[in-house]
Design a protein around this motif. Structure first.
Motif, short mmCIF file in Angstrom:
data_model
loop_
_atom_site.label_atom_id
_atom_site.label_comp_id
_atom_site.label_asym_id
_atom_site.label_seq_id
_atom_site.Cartn_x
_atom_site.Cartn_y
_atom_site.Cartn_z
N GLN A 136 0.84 -1.22 0.00
CA GLN A 136 0.00 0.00 0.00
C GLN A 136 0.87 1.26 0.00
O GLN A 136 0.55 2.26 -0.66
CB GLN A 136 -0.91 0.03 1.24
CG GLN A 136 -2.08 -0.96 1.19
CD GLN A 136 -2.81 -0.97 2.53
OE1 GLN A 136 -2.30 -1.48 3.53
NE2 GLN A 136 -4.00 -0.39 2.57
N ILE A 137 1.96 1.20 0.76
CA ILE A 137 2.87 2.36 0.83
C ILE A 137 3.48 2.63 -0.55
O ILE A 137 3.49 3.77 -1.03
CB ILE A 137 3.98 2.11 1.88
CG1 ILE A 137 3.39 2.15 3.30
CG2 ILE A 137 5.10 3.15 1.74
CD1 ILE A 137 4.36 1.75 4.41
N LEU A 138 3.94 1.57 -1.20
CA LEU A 138 4.57 1.71 -2.52
C LEU A 138 3.56 2.23 -3.54
O LEU A 138 3.89 3.06 -4.39
CB LEU A 138 5.13 0.34 -2.94
CG LEU A 138 6.19 0.29 -4.01
CD1 LEU A 138 7.34 1.25 -3.71
CD2 LEU A 138 6.71 -1.14 -4.14
N SER A 180 6.78 8.61 3.93
CA SER A 180 5.84 9.72 3.82
C SER A 180 4.54 9.29 3.16
O SER A 180 3.47 9.80 3.48
CB SER A 180 6.47 10.85 2.99
OG SER A 180 7.74 11.17 3.47
N ALA A 181 4.65 8.35 2.23
CA ALA A 181 3.47 7.89 1.50
C ALA A 181 2.53 7.09 2.39
O ALA A 181 1.37 6.87 2.04
CB ALA A 181 3.89 7.05 0.29
N ALA A 182 2.99 6.69 3.58
CA ALA A 182 2.11 5.97 4.51
C ALA A 182 0.90 6.82 4.90
O ALA A 182 -0.18 6.28 5.15
CB ALA A 182 2.88 5.55 5.75
N SER A 183 1.06 8.14 4.91
CA SER A 183 -0.08 8.99 5.28
C SER A 183 -1.20 8.88 4.25
O SER A 183 -2.37 8.76 4.60
CB SER A 183 0.37 10.45 5.43
OG SER A 183 0.96 10.93 4.24
N VAL A 184 -0.81 8.90 2.98
CA VAL A 184 -1.81 8.83 1.91
C VAL A 184 -2.34 7.39 1.76
O VAL A 184 -3.54 7.18 1.56
CB VAL A 184 -1.21 9.35 0.58
CG1 VAL A 184 -2.16 9.10 -0.59
CG2 VAL A 184 -0.91 10.85 0.71
N ALA A 185 -1.45 6.41 1.90
CA ALA A 185 -1.90 5.01 1.89
C ALA A 185 -2.94 4.80 2.98
O ALA A 185 -3.97 4.14 2.77
CB ALA A 185 -0.70 4.07 2.11
N GLY A 186 -2.68 5.37 4.15
CA GLY A 186 -3.60 5.23 5.27
C GLY A 186 -4.92 5.93 5.03
O GLY A 186 -5.98 5.41 5.37
N LEU A 187 -4.85 7.11 4.41
CA LEU A 187 -6.09 7.84 4.10
C LEU A 187 -6.96 7.02 3.14
O LEU A 187 -8.17 6.87 3.37
CB LEU A 187 -5.76 9.20 3.47
CG LEU A 187 -6.95 9.95 2.86
CD1 LEU A 187 -7.99 10.31 3.92
CD2 LEU A 187 -6.50 11.21 2.12
#
Ligand code: F0G
Length: 351
Positions: free
Chosen positions: A270-272, A290-297
């Motif tokens: 999901q992060i990738l 940093s992309a974890a925030s958007v993956a999480g959203l």
């Protein structure tokens, strides 16, 4: 209009400094809050990216480091030390140069991105690669700062969080009020703690009328807060948040609970995928963590946890250039052409 003066001068009355404090700054902060068109379409929310990779050393750590090094200088410190997954060490090394201090950094051997290693070295830090993970490095750095004359500048240093809370101020200043939801990656859990502090301060003095719900995201192989237990062998491709026993664990849970938010896990896959979405469809190149925030959203919206139409800010914490390997890994190799317009046009599919 006047030039941006760095977070300590911009928010001086909300920070623990006096007229005599020698401010050490690289004019950090003042980062853009970029509307995320594609992520907004995908989620039905009004989504903004707080692009922290545009700080002087390429991550949000600079906000905290200007305060930590400023206070160390005020205290007469000659040397600082930190443990790091890479960004803190890059920031500490640069601000130590500004302050004329020496800087020692402890990093987990082989587990930090090349660009971050390069930053620590080019700024002249003494670098020790520790045969252990970040949690081991932090324990070691804490011990050294107790037994030797070196100031610890990890986020367990309260001045770090004071500096980092300014990102919440900037967001409210830009939007006119707090967003409904704030999403960010969680590693050592300092940043979620700092944002919550910042939002609360602005609300309590009337600079904001409300508070956001705080949504933090850990990588699923390094998700101690989600699991409810430390992870002894944390794993994730997002090395910046490869942390098994966060120092600010309890504060992060407090931010989550007081705000009515959540701390969840997202997989490396999901992060990738969020990393590629941000680069390929928003034009914003961030590092994996940093992309974890958007993956999480995206995950939270999919699970029905966030109402359509919500105003959401995702902090993207670090610059993609720090770790270009992951960008190259997913890319097709470039075609070589002679110095010839026809050949170039043909290779580009223009004819
Ligand atoms: N994103 C990036 C790019 C980071 O470097 C970090 C932490 C985080 C998110 C998580 O923030 O720890 O406050 O929860 N990096 C630290 C370091 C650990 O050493 O650079 P946190």
């Amino acid at each position: 209009a006047r030039a941006w003066r760095g977070v300590v001068e911009e928010y001086r009355d909300r920070l623990p400094v006096t007229a005599n404090t020698p401010v050490v700054t690289l004019l950090e902060g003042g980062t853009p809050l970029v509307p995320a068109t594609r992520v907004s379409e995908l989620t039905g929310c009004e989504v903004f990216l707080k692009v922290e990779g545009l700080n002087p050393t390429g991550s949000f750590k600079d906000r905290g480091m200007t305060m930590a090094i400023t206070k160390a200088a005020e205290d007469g410190a000659k040397a600082v030390i930190c443990a790091s997954t890479g960004n803190t060490s890059a920031s500490a090394a640069a601000y130590a140069v500004r302050a004329g201090m020496t800087c020692a950094v402890l990093v987990p051997q082989g587990k930090i991105a090349m660009g971050k290693l390069a930053q620590a070295l080019v700024h002249g830090a003494q670098l020790l690669q520790v045969d252990g993970n970040f949690d081991d490095c932090l324990e070691l750095a804490r011990k050294l700062s107790v037994d030797y004359p070196v100031a610890l500048v990890n986020s367990v240093n309260p001045f770090r969080l004071q500096g980092q809370k300014t990102a919440a101020f900037e967001i409210v200043d830009a939007l006119g009020d707090a967003p409904d939801i704030h999403c960010l990656p969680v590693g050592n859990a300092g940043n979620i703690t700092a944002y919550w502090m910042g939002y609360q301060e602005y609300r309590s003095d009337g600079s904001a009328t409300r508070l956001p719900r705080m949504f933090g995201f850990q990588a699923s192989g390094s998700a101690p807060i989600v699991n409810g237990a430390p992870v002894t062998q944390p794993r994730t491709i997002a090395t910046a948040i490869r942390i098994g026993n966060p120092a600010s664990w309890a504060f992060a849970e407090k931010a989550r609970d007081e705000s009515g938010g959540r701390i969840d896990a997202v997989t490396d896959r999901q992060i990738l995928s969020a990393y590629r979405l941000l680069a390929g469809e928003e034009g914003v190149f961030v590092e994996l963590a940093s992309a974890a925030s958007v993956a999480g959203l995206l995950q939270a919206v999919g699970a029905g946890l966030i109402e359509r139409g919500s105003r959401v800010v995702c902090t993207v914490t670090g610059n993609g250039l720090k770790d270009p390997d992951w960008a190259l890994a997913g890319a097709s190799s470039a075609t070589t052409v002679p110095v010839d317009a026809r050949a170039a046009a043909s290779a580009l599919g223009l004819v």
